[in-house]
Design an enzyme around this catalytic site. Structure first.
Site, PDB file in Angstrom:
ATOM      1  N   THR A 218     -15.532  -1.420 -13.283  1.00 42.95           N
ATOM      2  CA  THR A 218     -14.468  -1.749 -12.322  1.00 42.95           C
ATOM      3  C   THR A 218     -14.556  -3.213 -11.921  1.00 42.95           C
ATOM      4  O   THR A 218     -15.650  -3.784 -11.924  1.00 42.95           O
ATOM      5  CB  THR A 218     -14.584  -0.877 -11.049  1.00 42.95           C
ATOM      6  OG1 THR A 218     -13.494  -1.189 -10.177  1.00 42.95           O
ATOM      7  CG2 THR A 218     -15.864  -1.121 -10.282  1.00 42.95           C
TER       8      THR A 218
ATOM      9  N   GLU B 188      -6.513  -2.685 -20.433  1.00 43.01           N
ATOM     10  CA  GLU B 188      -5.128  -2.327 -20.094  1.00 43.01           C
ATOM     11  C   GLU B 188      -5.034  -0.862 -19.709  1.00 43.01           C
ATOM     12  O   GLU B 188      -5.508   0.014 -20.459  1.00 43.01           O
ATOM     13  CB  GLU B 188      -4.231  -2.599 -21.300  1.00 43.01           C
ATOM     14  CG  GLU B 188      -3.345  -3.816 -21.070  1.00 43.01           C
ATOM     15  CD  GLU B 188      -2.153  -3.781 -21.988  1.00 43.01           C
ATOM     16  OE1 GLU B 188      -1.059  -3.438 -21.520  1.00 43.01           O
ATOM     17  OE2 GLU B 188      -2.367  -4.063 -23.184  1.00 43.01           O
TER      18      GLU B 188
ATOM     19  N   ASP C 245     -10.424   5.650 -11.738  1.00 40.49           N
ATOM     20  CA  ASP C 245      -9.019   5.288 -11.575  1.00 40.49           C
ATOM     21  C   ASP C 245      -8.482   6.096 -10.409  1.00 40.49           C
ATOM     22  O   ASP C 245      -8.645   7.317 -10.370  1.00 40.49           O
ATOM     23  CB  ASP C 245      -8.206   5.551 -12.842  1.00 40.49           C
ATOM     24  CG  ASP C 245      -6.915   4.743 -12.795  1.00 40.49           C
ATOM     25  OD1 ASP C 245      -6.990   3.506 -12.911  1.00 40.49           O
ATOM     26  OD2 ASP C 245      -5.831   5.338 -12.605  1.00 40.49           O
ATOM     27  N   SER C 246      -7.899   5.412  -9.467  1.00 42.91           N
ATOM     28  CA  SER C 246      -7.525   6.100  -8.236  1.00 42.91           C
ATOM     29  C   SER C 246      -6.206   5.581  -7.703  1.00 42.91           C
ATOM     30  O   SER C 246      -5.671   4.584  -8.182  1.00 42.91           O
ATOM     31  CB  SER C 246      -8.645   5.948  -7.200  1.00 42.91           C
ATOM     32  OG  SER C 246      -9.165   4.634  -7.215  1.00 42.91           O
TER      33      SER C 246
ATOM     34  N   PHE D  10     -11.536  -0.774   2.050  1.00 39.15           N
ATOM     35  CA  PHE D  10     -10.728  -1.658   1.201  1.00 39.15           C
ATOM     36  C   PHE D  10      -9.377  -0.997   0.944  1.00 39.15           C
ATOM     37  O   PHE D  10      -9.130   0.130   1.379  1.00 39.15           O
ATOM     38  CB  PHE D  10     -11.463  -1.959  -0.122  1.00 39.15           C
ATOM     39  CG  PHE D  10     -11.592  -0.765  -1.034  1.00 39.15           C
ATOM     40  CD1 PHE D  10     -12.601   0.176  -0.842  1.00 39.15           C
ATOM     41  CD2 PHE D  10     -10.699  -0.554  -2.084  1.00 39.15           C
ATOM     42  CE1 PHE D  10     -12.721   1.284  -1.664  1.00 39.15           C
ATOM     43  CE2 PHE D  10     -10.819   0.558  -2.923  1.00 39.15           C
ATOM     44  CZ  PHE D  10     -11.840   1.480  -2.707  1.00 39.15           C
ATOM     45  N   GLY D  11      -8.541  -1.720   0.223  1.00 35.52           N
ATOM     46  CA  GLY D  11      -7.266  -1.157  -0.230  1.00 35.52           C
ATOM     47  C   GLY D  11      -6.412  -0.612   0.905  1.00 35.52           C
ATOM     48  O   GLY D  11      -6.187  -1.275   1.927  1.00 35.52           O
ATOM     49  N   TYR D  12      -5.945   0.616   0.725  1.00 34.28           N
ATOM     50  CA  TYR D  12      -5.039   1.233   1.698  1.00 34.28           C
ATOM     51  C   TYR D  12      -5.792   1.898   2.856  1.00 34.28           C
ATOM     52  O   TYR D  12      -5.178   2.595   3.663  1.00 34.28           O
ATOM     53  CB  TYR D  12      -4.163   2.276   0.987  1.00 34.28           C
ATOM     54  CG  TYR D  12      -3.252   1.699  -0.085  1.00 34.28           C
ATOM     55  CD1 TYR D  12      -2.018   1.142   0.247  1.00 34.28           C
ATOM     56  CD2 TYR D  12      -3.621   1.700  -1.427  1.00 34.28           C
ATOM     57  CE1 TYR D  12      -1.174   0.614  -0.728  1.00 34.28           C
ATOM     58  CE2 TYR D  12      -2.789   1.179  -2.415  1.00 34.28           C
ATOM     59  CZ  TYR D  12      -1.574   0.642  -2.061  1.00 34.28           C
ATOM     60  OH  TYR D  12      -0.735   0.112  -3.024  1.00 34.28           O
TER      61      TYR D  12
ATOM     62  N   LYS E 216     -16.604   7.883   5.815  1.00 35.26           N
ATOM     63  CA  LYS E 216     -15.648   7.930   4.695  1.00 35.26           C
ATOM     64  C   LYS E 216     -16.294   8.639   3.499  1.00 35.26           C
ATOM     65  O   LYS E 216     -15.654   9.460   2.835  1.00 35.26           O
ATOM     66  CB  LYS E 216     -15.198   6.509   4.299  1.00 35.26           C
ATOM     67  CG  LYS E 216     -14.244   6.545   3.105  1.00 35.26           C
ATOM     68  CD  LYS E 216     -13.727   5.197   2.649  1.00 35.26           C
ATOM     69  CE  LYS E 216     -12.847   5.394   1.406  1.00 35.26           C
ATOM     70  NZ  LYS E 216     -12.411   4.157   0.775  1.00 35.26           N
TER      71      LYS E 216
ATOM     72  N   ARG F  86     -13.207   9.929  -3.805  1.00 38.51           N
ATOM     73  CA  ARG F  86     -14.252   9.437  -4.725  1.00 38.51           C
ATOM     74  C   ARG F  86     -15.521  10.289  -4.605  1.00 38.51           C
ATOM     75  O   ARG F  86     -16.153  10.649  -5.595  1.00 38.51           O
ATOM     76  CB  ARG F  86     -14.540   7.972  -4.352  1.00 38.51           C
ATOM     77  CG  ARG F  86     -15.412   7.190  -5.277  1.00 38.51           C
ATOM     78  CD  ARG F  86     -15.167   5.704  -5.101  1.00 38.51           C
ATOM     79  NE  ARG F  86     -13.854   5.331  -5.552  1.00 38.51           N
ATOM     80  CZ  ARG F  86     -12.864   4.949  -4.719  1.00 38.51           C
ATOM     81  NH1 ARG F  86     -13.065   4.827  -3.422  1.00 38.51           N
ATOM     82  NH2 ARG F  86     -11.683   4.665  -5.225  1.00 38.51           N
TER      83      ARG F  86
HETATM   84  P1  ITT Z   1     -10.389  -1.249 -11.488  1.00 38.76           P
HETATM   85  O1  ITT Z   1      -9.219  -0.742 -12.325  1.00 38.76           O
HETATM   86  O2  ITT Z   1     -10.998  -2.480 -12.048  1.00 38.76           O
HETATM   87  O3  ITT Z   1     -11.377  -0.166 -11.180  1.00 38.76           O
HETATM   88  P2  ITT Z   1      -8.407  -1.452  -9.382  1.00 38.76           P
HETATM   89  O4  ITT Z   1      -8.477  -1.880  -7.952  1.00 38.76           O
HETATM   90  O5  ITT Z   1      -7.310  -2.067 -10.226  1.00 38.76           O
HETATM   91  O6  ITT Z   1      -9.825  -1.713 -10.033  1.00 38.76           O
HETATM   92  P3  ITT Z   1      -7.182   1.147  -9.792  1.00 38.76           P
HETATM   93  O7  ITT Z   1      -6.383   0.679 -10.967  1.00 38.76           O
HETATM   94  O8  ITT Z   1      -7.870   2.474  -9.877  1.00 38.76           O
HETATM   95  O9  ITT Z   1      -8.339   0.115  -9.412  1.00 38.76           O
HETATM   96  O10 ITT Z   1      -6.238   1.112  -8.523  1.00 38.76           O
HETATM   97  C1  ITT Z   1      -6.595   1.799  -7.362  1.00 38.76           C
HETATM   98  C2  ITT Z   1      -5.661   1.374  -6.233  1.00 38.76           C
HETATM   99  O11 ITT Z   1      -5.736   2.350  -5.192  1.00 38.76           O
HETATM  100  C3  ITT Z   1      -6.068   0.055  -5.628  1.00 38.76           C
HETATM  101  O12 ITT Z   1      -4.935  -0.601  -5.087  1.00 38.76           O
HETATM  102  C4  ITT Z   1      -7.002   0.471  -4.496  1.00 38.76           C
HETATM  103  O13 ITT Z   1      -7.038  -0.457  -3.465  1.00 38.76           O
HETATM  104  C5  ITT Z   1      -6.391   1.821  -4.067  1.00 38.76           C
HETATM  105  N1  ITT Z   1      -7.494   2.717  -3.687  1.00 38.76           N
HETATM  106  C6  ITT Z   1      -8.231   3.523  -4.493  1.00 38.76           C
HETATM  107  N2  ITT Z   1      -9.216   4.128  -3.803  1.00 38.76           N
HETATM  108  C7  ITT Z   1      -9.101   3.688  -2.542  1.00 38.76           C
HETATM  109  C8  ITT Z   1      -9.838   3.916  -1.379  1.00 38.76           C
HETATM  110  O14 ITT Z   1     -10.921   4.673  -1.358  1.00 38.76           O
HETATM  111  N3  ITT Z   1      -9.440   3.303  -0.255  1.00 38.76           N
HETATM  112  C9  ITT Z   1      -8.362   2.496  -0.248  1.00 38.76           C
HETATM  113  N4  ITT Z   1      -7.620   2.200  -1.314  1.00 38.76           N
HETATM  114  C10 ITT Z   1      -7.985   2.793  -2.468  1.00 38.76           C
END
Ligand code: ITT
Length: 211
Positions: free
Chosen positions: A24, A57, A86-87, A165-167, A188, A194
């Site tokens: 990742t 990709e 992948d999430s 992180f993220g959302y 969490k 996860r």
């Molecule tokens: P890799 O593919 O390199 O692993 P990525 O961030 O591009 O990194 P993904 O393609 O799996 O990973 O996209 C996952 C999206 O969902 C990404 O925008 C994350 O921020 C969000 N996401 C996944 N798990 C999350 C979590 O536990 N908390 C918040 N956001 C999450």
């Protein structure tokens, strides 16, 4: 076949001997896996951006396919067992978007993607959502374990909290009052998609090997 020769045992010896690549580029995921994995493996966990640049990709149409693609690409390039995640976030009122496109929903930062999501949610009353994660653990002999986990919850109407992180600042898991970003990391870990997926993955591996 003697028990010590079973594929499961050989995989585990490989994991312990060679370590594990976390396929990742997302540091948030890396920090979580470091906490979630058994210590013997977490100590040898390699964050791939610190090893080599490689863009895989994500051409799959499911989380599982994309996780498989990422894990296979890294194990093939390195010969070291590789774990990919992948999430994404699935929002009921948005017909389960952004889903597998969660990272690509808007350009730029997590903040930009959170603003995008809040914009799409304006005026909507159904704020139910779920985080989904597929994990793929792939070995040099080509065998790959894939599993999935989910965490249901609801979306807030503004970002709350600075952890994770993220959302995370927009998501309150079912039965909780705080967003993932407001919780302690360990809280969490007790609830996340996860963590659920990883528990299944560890159960697929032979007993006691991570003890
Ligand atoms: P890799 O593919 O390199 O692993 P990525 O961030 O591009 O990194 P993904 O393609 O799996 O990973 O996209 C996952 C999206 O969902 C990404 O925008 C994350 O921020 C969000 N996401 C996944 N798990 C999350 C979590 O536990 N908390 C918040 N956001 C999450």
């Amino acid at each position: 076949m003697r028990p010590s020769d079973s594929p499961g045992r050989r995989w585990i010896s490989l994991l312990l001997e060679k370590g594990l690549l976390l396929a990742t580029g997302n540091r948030g995921k890396y920090e979580e896996f470091r906490r979630l994995l058994p210590r013997s493996v977490a100590q040898k966990l390699c964050f791939t951006p610190e090893l080599a640049p490689m863009e895989v990709e994500e051409t799959g149409t499911t989380y599982a396919m994309n996780a498989w693609l990422k894990a296979r690409a890294w194990v093939s390039a390195s010969g070291i067992p590789s774990l990919a995640d992948d999430s994404g976030l699935e929002v009921r009122g948005l017909n389960f978007a952004p889903g597998i496109f969660s990272a690509r929903a808007a350009d730029g930062s997590d903040e930009a993607r959170n603003r995008w999501l809040l914009g799409r949610m304006e005026g909507r009353t159904d704020r139910r959502a779920a985080f989904v994660a597929a994990l793929a653990l792939s070995f040099p002999d080509g065998r790959t374990l894939v599993c999935e986990g989910e965490c249901r919850g609801t979306l807030t109407d503004r970002p709350l909290g600075s952890g994770g992180f993220g959302y995370d600042p927009l998501f309150v898991p079912e039965g909780q009052e705080l967003t993932f970003a407001q919780m302690a990391p360990e809280a969490k870990d007790g609830l996340s998609h996860r963590a659920v997926a990883l528990k299944v993955l560890l159960e697929l591996l032979p007993d006691g090997v991570f003890a």
